[in-house]
Motif scaffolding. Structure first.
Motif, PDB file in Angstrom:
ATOM      1  N   ALA A 206       0.766  -1.241   0.000  1.00 19.51           N
ATOM      2  CA  ALA A 206       0.000   0.000   0.000  1.00 19.51           C
ATOM      3  C   ALA A 206       0.794   1.287   0.000  1.00 19.51           C
ATOM      4  CB  ALA A 206      -0.938   0.001   1.230  1.00 19.51           C
ATOM      5  N   LEU A 207       2.045   1.279   0.465  1.00 18.88           N
ATOM      6  CA  LEU A 207       2.735   2.547   0.704  1.00 18.88           C
ATOM      7  C   LEU A 207       4.122   2.545   0.065  1.00 18.88           C
ATOM      8  CD1 LEU A 207       1.820   2.965   4.485  1.00 18.88           C
ATOM      9  CD2 LEU A 207       0.811   4.196   2.565  1.00 18.88           C
ATOM     10  N   PRO A 208       4.604   3.718  -0.354  1.00 13.51           N
ATOM     11  CA  PRO A 208       5.957   3.788  -0.917  1.00 13.51           C
ATOM     12  C   PRO A 208       7.013   3.599   0.159  1.00 13.51           C
ATOM     13  CG  PRO A 208       5.036   5.991  -0.703  1.00 13.51           C
ATOM     14  CD  PRO A 208       3.922   5.032  -0.361  1.00 13.51           C
ATOM     15  N   GLY A 209       8.160   3.097  -0.250  1.00 10.53           N
ATOM     16  CA  GLY A 209       9.232   2.893   0.727  1.00 10.53           C
ATOM     17  C   GLY A 209      10.492   2.406   0.045  1.00 10.53           C
ATOM     18  N   ALA A 210      11.426   1.935   0.853  1.00  7.56           N
ATOM     19  CA  ALA A 210      12.706   1.447   0.330  1.00  7.56           C
ATOM     20  C   ALA A 210      13.270   0.398   1.260  1.00  7.56           C
ATOM     21  CB  ALA A 210      13.698   2.601   0.175  1.00  7.56           C
ATOM     22  N   LEU A 211      14.115  -0.456   0.709  1.00  8.77           N
ATOM     23  CA  LEU A 211      14.825  -1.477   1.482  1.00  8.77           C
ATOM     24  C   LEU A 211      16.302  -1.377   1.114  1.00  8.77           C
ATOM     25  CD1 LEU A 211      13.737  -5.200   1.900  1.00  8.77           C
ATOM     26  CD2 LEU A 211      16.112  -4.505   1.798  1.00  8.77           C
ATOM     27  N   ILE A 212      17.128  -1.184   2.117  1.00  8.57           N
ATOM     28  CA  ILE A 212      18.574  -1.067   1.914  1.00  8.57           C
ATOM     29  C   ILE A 212      19.271  -2.157   2.725  1.00  8.57           C
ATOM     30  CG2 ILE A 212      20.607   0.401   2.191  1.00  8.57           C
ATOM     31  CD1 ILE A 212      18.748   1.470   0.114  1.00  8.57           C
TER      32      ILE A 212
END
Length: 288
Positions: free
Chosen positions: A213-219
């Motif tokens: 549902a939501l924008p994000g990032a994985l680092i």
């Protein structure tokens, strides 16, 4: 016999983790402290005394607002030590706690705050996932499908990573603030993977929310003996992980968040594109 049995009893201390919470408790006449530093010193003395007697003690955050609500709901007198003790016992059964193992209280306070934030993040992400309901196209539960997809992604990310220590950070742009979850994973010389199951569950939940549902990032940052650290990541978009370019990762790590000015890159660190996570064959189903 009483002294011997006392060692068999575990206890929990509700800790006021900052001066704002401390000031909120001072209007209770039964609360005996006037100074926050004196209060912390008293708590630490008590912890040391219990440890010297072989007694196990847990620390739980004590929230004055939650305490007032608890007393109103239960009809207890809030201006009473016994009410504070009962509130601590009740909240410790479901809330965050950490054990006292003779560490300085100055180290335990931030650790307890971090534990509370971590648990609250997981609970909030779980609530948002549950509210997504069923997919209009296929009728499947969107949250459950996203969690299964996030779990599959995490397995593939770890399988393709270099051996050694892996530090993963997933951030999702939620309201009122960004949700952040961290996962630490290690491999031993036999390539066996070691991670905390609870931490992995919380991380997967936040990742699932980003996929659903939501924008994000994985680092992820990997650290292997005798080799430079490697940093790479993905953007969470439309139910999938979109690889970040090496330049995007470099810009993210080498730009001051507040000023936007460039900062020097770390030595012995490679900012690179992530490995291919494509499974063997087409991905079943569709993206919600």
């Amino acid at each position: 016999m009483s002294r011997v049995l006392r060692r068999e009893i575990s206890g929990t201390i509700g800790l006021l983790t900052d001066e704002h919470e401390f000031r909120a408790m001072r209007h209770y006449r039964s609360f005996p402290f006037d100074d926050y530093a004196t209060y912390l010193a008293g708590v630490e003395d008590l912890l040391k005394a219990r440890a010297s007697q072989g007694m196990h003690t847990m620390l739980a955050p004590f929230g004055p607002e939650e305490y007032a609500d608890f007393c109103a709901d239960t009809g207890l007198d809030p201006d009473s030590p016994s009410s504070r003790a009962r509130f601590t016992a009740e909240t410790a059964t479901t809330g965050p706690t950490i054990p006292y193992d003779s560490e300085p209280l100055a180290d335990l306070v931030p650790a307890l705050i971090n534990e509370a934030v971590r648990k609250a993040t997981w609970e909030y992400a779980s609530t948002l996932l549950a509210r997504l309901g069923a997919c209009a196209a296929c009728g499947k539960d969107v949250g459950q499908e996203a969690f299964a997809r996030a779990r599959d992604f995490l397995v593939r990310i770890l399988d393709t990573a270099d051996p050694g220590h892996r530090h993963l950070v997933c951030s999702v742009s939620a309201t009122p603030e960004t949700l952040v979850s961290v996962l630490h994973v290690d491999t031993d010389p036999d390539d066996a993977t070691h991670l905390d199951d609870t931490e992995a569950l919380e991380f997967t939940t936040v990742l699932a929310l980003g996929l659903a549902a939501l924008p994000g990032a994985l680092i992820m940052r990997t650290r292997s003996p005798g080799a430079p650290d490697r940093v790479y990541g993905w953007r969470l978009r439309a139910g999938d992980l979109e690889p970040l370019t090496a330049g995007e990762v470099f810009d993210a790590y080498c730009t001051d968040i507040d000023s936007g000015n460039p900062i020097s890159p770390e030595s012995d660190v490679d900012y690179c594109a992530p490995p291919d996570l494509s499974p063997d064959g087409p991905t079943p189903g569709h993206h919600h």
